[in-house]
Write a protein that holds these residues in place. Sequence first.
Motif, PDB file in Angstrom:
ATOM      1  N   PRO A  24     -19.001  76.767  -1.536  1.00 35.72           N
ATOM      2  CA  PRO A  24     -17.666  77.505  -0.921  1.00 35.72           C
ATOM      3  C   PRO A  24     -17.142  78.273  -2.137  1.00 35.72           C
ATOM      4  CG  PRO A  24     -17.477  75.481   0.115  1.00 35.72           C
ATOM      5  CD  PRO A  24     -18.510  75.296  -0.883  1.00 35.72           C
ATOM      6  N   GLU A  25     -16.813  79.450  -2.223  1.00 37.18           N
ATOM      7  CA  GLU A  25     -16.189  80.036  -3.374  1.00 37.18           C
ATOM      8  C   GLU A  25     -14.979  79.832  -3.814  1.00 37.18           C
ATOM      9  OE1 GLU A  25     -14.191  84.694  -4.121  1.00 37.18           O
ATOM     10  OE2 GLU A  25     -15.469  84.226  -2.392  1.00 37.18           O
ATOM     11  N   SER A  26     -14.267  78.843  -3.090  1.00 37.96           N
ATOM     12  CA  SER A  26     -13.080  78.268  -3.520  1.00 37.96           C
ATOM     13  C   SER A  26     -12.986  76.743  -2.940  1.00 37.96           C
ATOM     14  CB  SER A  26     -11.838  78.761  -2.926  1.00 37.96           C
ATOM     15  OG  SER A  26     -10.512  78.185  -3.473  1.00 37.96           O
ATOM     16  N   ILE A  27     -12.701  75.883  -3.966  1.00 35.39           N
ATOM     17  CA  ILE A  27     -12.748  74.627  -3.732  1.00 35.39           C
ATOM     18  C   ILE A  27     -11.303  73.934  -3.838  1.00 35.39           C
ATOM     19  CG2 ILE A  27     -13.220  72.076  -4.164  1.00 35.39           C
ATOM     20  CD1 ILE A  27     -15.463  73.143  -2.307  1.00 35.39           C
ATOM     21  N   ASP A  28     -10.471  73.420  -2.935  1.00 28.74           N
ATOM     22  CA  ASP A  28      -8.985  73.119  -3.186  1.00 28.74           C
ATOM     23  C   ASP A  28      -8.873  71.844  -4.186  1.00 28.74           C
ATOM     24  OD1 ASP A  28      -7.210  75.028  -1.374  1.00 28.74           O
ATOM     25  OD2 ASP A  28      -8.868  74.383  -0.272  1.00 28.74           O
ATOM     26  N   ALA A  29      -9.852  70.765  -4.081  1.00 31.13           N
ATOM     27  CA  ALA A  29      -9.833  69.553  -4.886  1.00 31.13           C
ATOM     28  C   ALA A  29     -10.959  68.767  -4.740  1.00 31.13           C
ATOM     29  CB  ALA A  29      -8.429  68.970  -4.264  1.00 31.13           C
ATOM     30  N   PHE A  48     -15.936  73.653 -10.743  1.00 26.53           N
ATOM     31  CA  PHE A  48     -15.379  74.176  -9.606  1.00 26.53           C
ATOM     32  C   PHE A  48     -13.777  74.700  -9.701  1.00 26.53           C
ATOM     33  CE2 PHE A  48     -18.814  71.797  -7.820  1.00 26.53           C
ATOM     34  CZ  PHE A  48     -19.251  72.578  -7.039  1.00 26.53           C
ATOM     35  N   ASN A  49     -13.349  74.561 -11.081  1.00 25.93           N
ATOM     36  CA  ASN A  49     -11.983  74.750 -11.394  1.00 25.93           C
ATOM     37  C   ASN A  49     -10.991  74.093 -10.546  1.00 25.93           C
ATOM     38  OD1 ASN A  49      -9.888  76.024 -13.063  1.00 25.93           O
ATOM     39  ND2 ASN A  49     -10.013  77.668 -11.589  1.00 25.93           N
ATOM     40  N   ALA A  50     -11.054  72.742 -10.099  1.00 26.16           N
ATOM     41  CA  ALA A  50     -10.345  72.075  -9.235  1.00 26.16           C
ATOM     42  C   ALA A  50      -9.963  70.955  -9.640  1.00 26.16           C
ATOM     43  CB  ALA A  50     -11.071  72.141  -7.822  1.00 26.16           C
ATOM     44  N   PRO A  51      -8.752  70.557  -9.309  1.00 23.23           N
ATOM     45  CA  PRO A  51      -8.010  69.182  -9.590  1.00 23.23           C
ATOM     46  C   PRO A  51      -9.096  67.974  -9.150  1.00 23.23           C
ATOM     47  CG  PRO A  51      -7.018  70.037  -7.929  1.00 23.23           C
ATOM     48  CD  PRO A  51      -7.501  71.309  -8.253  1.00 23.23           C
ATOM     49  N   LEU A  52      -8.978  66.890  -9.810  1.00 12.85           N
ATOM     50  CA  LEU A  52      -9.661  65.629  -9.130  1.00 12.85           C
ATOM     51  C   LEU A  52      -8.829  64.618  -8.730  1.00 12.85           C
ATOM     52  CD1 LEU A  52     -12.225  63.792  -9.076  1.00 12.85           C
ATOM     53  CD2 LEU A  52     -11.625  63.346 -11.519  1.00 12.85           C
ATOM     54  N   TYR A  53      -8.784  64.057  -7.870  1.00 11.01           N
ATOM     55  CA  TYR A  53      -8.049  62.721  -7.341  1.00 11.01           C
ATOM     56  C   TYR A  53      -9.253  61.720  -6.837  1.00 11.01           C
ATOM     57  CZ  TYR A  53      -4.291  66.076  -6.763  1.00 11.01           C
ATOM     58  OH  TYR A  53      -3.411  66.942  -6.878  1.00 11.01           O
TER      59      TYR A  53
END
Length: 203
Positions: A24-29, A48-53
Amino acid sequence: MKFLIVGDTVDPQLYDHFRRDRFPESIDAIFSVGDLPPWYLSYLMSVFNAPLYYVRGNHDDNYYHNPPDGGDNIHGKVITFKGLTIIGFEGSMFYHHPSAIQYTERQMRAIWRRMAWRFLFGRKIDIVLTHAPPFGIHDAEDQCHKGFLTFSHIIHKYKPRYFIHGHTHLNYGLKQNRIDVVNDTTVINGYGFHILEIDPPVE
């Protein structure tokens, strides 16, 4: 909202044969269910320029000295992300390994009790992120891969929207599904990777 779930193995589609346009173009987390090298999780945050939990798996003892750079360990925590309430539990059932991240049922129940007061007055749990599966759901009979009764209790009493775990590899020959629905909870095995798309919470 789209989330990348990863766990237990470095998936070639995300590393050796990675192509950004396949995702997907955007991954929220990014949610990690454990047993992954820290460098891999740091790499995923970057691409992915997304935060990691994340929660640690039973083999993630190296995280003590070398955690994923910039990730958020949510073991034993209640967090809110874009309106979603998320809780986390690391490790596996105790199996007498000297360096493993492991807990007895009693220890895991105590961790949950320190969090449970947050949900006494009807607050909903959206996502439970764990390494080990719940007892009787996606688990195995050997001690190491047995699920926690504490997690089954959370599913049956608190009815989270999603319960995401790792630990029981889908290539073990257990003939389990990646996704099952238990009462009102969607239980997901995060082995390898999985894209979870969910509606945002209603205000």
